[in-house]
Motif scaffolding. Structure first.
Motif: not given
Length: 272
Positions: A254-255, A261-262, A267-268
């Motif tokens: 999970p970590a 995901e980060a 880039k967004a």
């Protein structure tokens, strides 16, 4: 009732006539399990025995060698008991070939590696089986069991569906971080590529701690004592294995997913 009484009188009169009519022999019930095994290999599931017209399940049995034990077969037996096929199976410790041939699955003894007949030894000449997936350490009995049953064990331990993509990631991670060391130590594989002697000795690892559960030379070492100590070794190795699976499945993964995901969304936030 009249017919039944007549039948009883007739049977009694015949039995009184002599042993030629009804030889006196004790009742002996031969299980279907024993009969089937005299003809062919028994599949890994509880077989049935007939007793007084009713059926009962015979226990599934896991075989390994007797005498001094190591971490690999202690862990291997624990792992098998956490599969659907061998859950609650009895562990039989022996080197007798006839006894081993009747057991449902055998690990670390017998000089045969044949998954199709549930034989998982690694001591025979010419054995070079590895885990694959980029790993090159020769397998011990623990690695062999994990290679063939590990995905199921991981999924059951974490209560994940068998086809969950997370199962494969944990399966590979636990081999790298836990099982491979057991394989390497049991097969005498150095953890580093050097002919130089180690600068220090580490006797605190799992394999060393399981090995220390063997009775000392001046302690009682009967088969019952050895079996008791072997079960302690199974519990020790298995408990640490389960801790590793749960850590990587419920904490590490999970970590890691948060980090992935980060990175995917970074880039967004800013193109740099």
């Amino acid at each position: 009732m009249l017919y039944a009484a007549a039948a009883i009188r007739q049977a009694f009169s015949l039995s009184s006539a002599g042993s030629h009519a009804f030889p006196r022999q004790p009742l002996r019930f031969v299980s279907q399990r024993s009969a089937a095994r005299s003809r062919s290999f028994m599949p890994p599931q509880a077989s049935e025995a007939t007793t007084l017209g009713s059926k009962r399940k015979m226990p599934v049995q896991i075989g390994t060698h007797d005498g001094s034990f190591h971490c690999d077969e202690a862990l291997g037996c624990f792992l098998l008991q956490h599969t659907a096929a061998y859950e609650n199976a009895e562990v039989v410790r022996t080197r007798d070939p006839d006894t081993l041939s009747q057991l449902d699955i055998v690990i670390d003894v017998g000089a045969v590696y044949a998954p199709e007949t549930n034989r998982f030894d690694h001591h025979q000449r010419g054995f070079e089986e590895i885990f694959g997936h980029g790993f090159v350490t020769k397998l011990s009995s623990a690695g062999l069991v994990y290679k063939h049953f590990g995905r199921e064990i991981v999924a059951r331990a974490l209560e994940f569906p068998a086809d969950d993509a997370r199962v494969e990631r944990i399966y590979l991670k636990v081999y790298k971080s836990f099982i491979e060391a057991v394989d390497g130590i049991d097969n005498g594989v150095n953890a580093w590529e050097s002919d130089k002697p180690a600068r220090y000795v580490d006797n605190t690892g799992l394999s060393a701690r399981v090995g220390k559960l063997n009775p000392a030379w001046n302690e009682e070492s009967t088969p019952p004592v050895q079996l008791t100590q072997f079960h302690k070794g199974m519990a020790l190795a298995g408990g640490e294995f389960m801790d590793a699976v749960k850590y990587y499945g419920l904490s590490w993964l999970p970590a890691r997913q948060y980090v992935e995901e980060a990175l995917d969304t970074a880039k967004a936030v800013h193109p740099s």
